[in-house]
Write a protein that holds these residues in place. Sequence first.
Motif, PDB file in Angstrom:
ATOM      1  N   ALA A   1       7.837  17.960 -21.858  1.00 39.70           N
ATOM      2  CA  ALA A   1       8.713  18.757 -20.988  1.00 39.70           C
ATOM      3  C   ALA A   1      10.047  18.060 -20.774  1.00 39.70           C
ATOM      4  N   ALA A   2      10.026  16.733 -20.720  1.00 39.14           N
ATOM      5  CA  ALA A   2      11.262  15.990 -20.495  1.00 39.14           C
ATOM      6  C   ALA A   2      12.215  16.118 -21.669  1.00 39.14           C
ATOM      7  N   SER A   3      11.683  16.334 -22.877  1.00 39.33           N
ATOM      8  CA  SER A   3      12.555  16.425 -24.042  1.00 39.33           C
ATOM      9  C   SER A   3      13.007  17.851 -24.331  1.00 39.33           C
ATOM     10  N   GLU A   4      12.420  18.840 -23.641  1.00 38.29           N
ATOM     11  CA  GLU A   4      12.820  20.232 -23.848  1.00 38.29           C
ATOM     12  C   GLU A   4      14.117  20.516 -23.112  1.00 38.29           C
ATOM     13  N   PRO A   5      14.961  21.416 -23.648  1.00 39.07           N
ATOM     14  CA  PRO A   5      16.187  21.776 -22.936  1.00 39.07           C
ATOM     15  C   PRO A   5      15.851  22.446 -21.604  1.00 39.07           C
ATOM     16  N   ARG A   6      16.655  22.156 -20.590  1.00 37.80           N
ATOM     17  CA  ARG A   6      16.421  22.763 -19.283  1.00 37.80           C
ATOM     18  C   ARG A   6      16.869  24.206 -19.278  1.00 37.80           C
TER      19      ARG A   6
ATOM     20  N   HIS B   1       0.843  -1.204   0.000  1.00 37.52           N
ATOM     21  CA  HIS B   1       0.000   0.000   0.000  1.00 37.52           C
ATOM     22  C   HIS B   1       0.882   1.259   0.000  1.00 37.52           C
ATOM     23  N   LEU B   2       1.913   1.268   0.818  1.00 41.93           N
ATOM     24  CA  LEU B   2       2.832   2.402   0.865  1.00 41.93           C
ATOM     25  C   LEU B   2       3.487   2.604  -0.503  1.00 41.93           C
ATOM     26  N   ALA B   3       3.934   1.527  -1.114  1.00 36.07           N
ATOM     27  CA  ALA B   3       4.569   1.632  -2.431  1.00 36.07           C
ATOM     28  C   ALA B   3       3.596   2.201  -3.463  1.00 36.07           C
ATOM     29  N   ARG B   4       2.331   1.772  -3.433  1.00 40.80           N
ATOM     30  CA  ARG B   4       1.337   2.314  -4.375  1.00 40.80           C
ATOM     31  C   ARG B   4       1.104   3.798  -4.136  1.00 40.80           C
ATOM     32  N   LEU B   5       1.018   4.214  -2.886  1.00 35.15           N
ATOM     33  CA  LEU B   5       0.805   5.627  -2.566  1.00 35.15           C
ATOM     34  C   LEU B   5       1.999   6.478  -3.006  1.00 35.15           C
ATOM     35  N   LEU B   6       3.198   6.020  -2.710  1.00 35.81           N
ATOM     36  CA  LEU B   6       4.391   6.776  -3.113  1.00 35.81           C
ATOM     37  C   LEU B   6       4.498   6.853  -4.631  1.00 35.81           C
ATOM     38  N   ASP B   7       4.166   5.766  -5.314  1.00 34.79           N
ATOM     39  CA  ASP B   7       4.182   5.780  -6.775  1.00 34.79           C
ATOM     40  C   ASP B   7       3.191   6.809  -7.311  1.00 34.79           C
ATOM     41  N   ARG B   8       2.019   6.868  -6.719  1.00 32.92           N
ATOM     42  CA  ARG B   8       1.011   7.827  -7.176  1.00 32.92           C
ATOM     43  C   ARG B   8       1.485   9.266  -6.978  1.00 32.92           C
ATOM     44  N   VAL B   9       2.132   9.540  -5.863  1.00 30.80           N
ATOM     45  CA  VAL B   9       2.668  10.881  -5.622  1.00 30.80           C
ATOM     46  C   VAL B   9       3.739  11.204  -6.662  1.00 30.80           C
ATOM     47  N   LEU B  10       4.659  10.277  -6.879  1.00 29.69           N
ATOM     48  CA  LEU B  10       5.744  10.523  -7.847  1.00 29.69           C
ATOM     49  C   LEU B  10       5.214  10.698  -9.262  1.00 29.69           C
ATOM     50  N   VAL B  11       4.285   9.849  -9.679  1.00 25.72           N
ATOM     51  CA  VAL B  11       3.728   9.943 -11.027  1.00 25.72           C
ATOM     52  C   VAL B  11       3.006  11.269 -11.219  1.00 25.72           C
ATOM     53  N   SER B  12       2.326  11.740 -10.184  1.00 28.46           N
ATOM     54  CA  SER B  12       1.578  12.994 -10.308  1.00 28.46           C
ATOM     55  C   SER B  12       2.501  14.198 -10.507  1.00 28.46           C
ATOM     56  N   HIS B  13       3.772  14.054 -10.147  1.00 28.43           N
ATOM     57  CA  HIS B  13       4.735  15.146 -10.300  1.00 28.43           C
ATOM     58  C   HIS B  13       5.722  14.927 -11.440  1.00 28.43           C
ATOM     59  N   ALA B  14       5.572  13.823 -12.156  1.00 35.78           N
ATOM     60  CA  ALA B  14       6.498  13.525 -13.253  1.00 35.78           C
ATOM     61  C   ALA B  14       6.283  14.522 -14.380  1.00 35.78           C
TER      62      ALA B  14
END
Length: 160
Positions: free
Chosen positions: A151-156, A133-146
């Motif tokens: 944006a990932a392919s644009e120059p920083r 359950h903790l792993a699913r919750l942390l994954d959801r938080v991380l995915v929501s901020h990915a």
Amino acid sequence: MSTELAPSRLRRLPSWMLNQTAALAHRLVTEGLGAVGFHRYHYALMSTLEEFGPTSQADLGRRSGLDRSDVVAVLDVLAERKLIERTPDVSDRRRNTITLTSAGVRQLRQLDGELARAQDALLAALSSSEREHLARLLDRVLVSHAPSPEAASEPRQKGP
């Protein structure tokens, strides 16, 4: 700072608890992998190669989240240990294709065991279902901020 000594205001902040937990996880993983002569970067690159197959150094860095300069240094160590192979890319001879060797696959399995022990030590207070359950919750938080793929392919942007 020990959690029980921290002010309750801090202990109510998920960000503070995540930071404290991340520091503990980092220490346990570093100790576990270090005891067998490896680093988390070695594991990240070998895991990426196993899952996605042979690829360029640049793609390997993007997929594993490592800086290009770190990728080269880590690959040098893995190549010296004969855990990966570098071969010229058939479509672009200026690039190398990185492949995990059979020795690399075997080593990755051993590192999986070290990491499983570190995870068990970190999450000893939780049941198996609580860990999932903790792993699913942390994954959801991380995915929501990915970042979006665009944006990932644009120059920083540099600077603040």
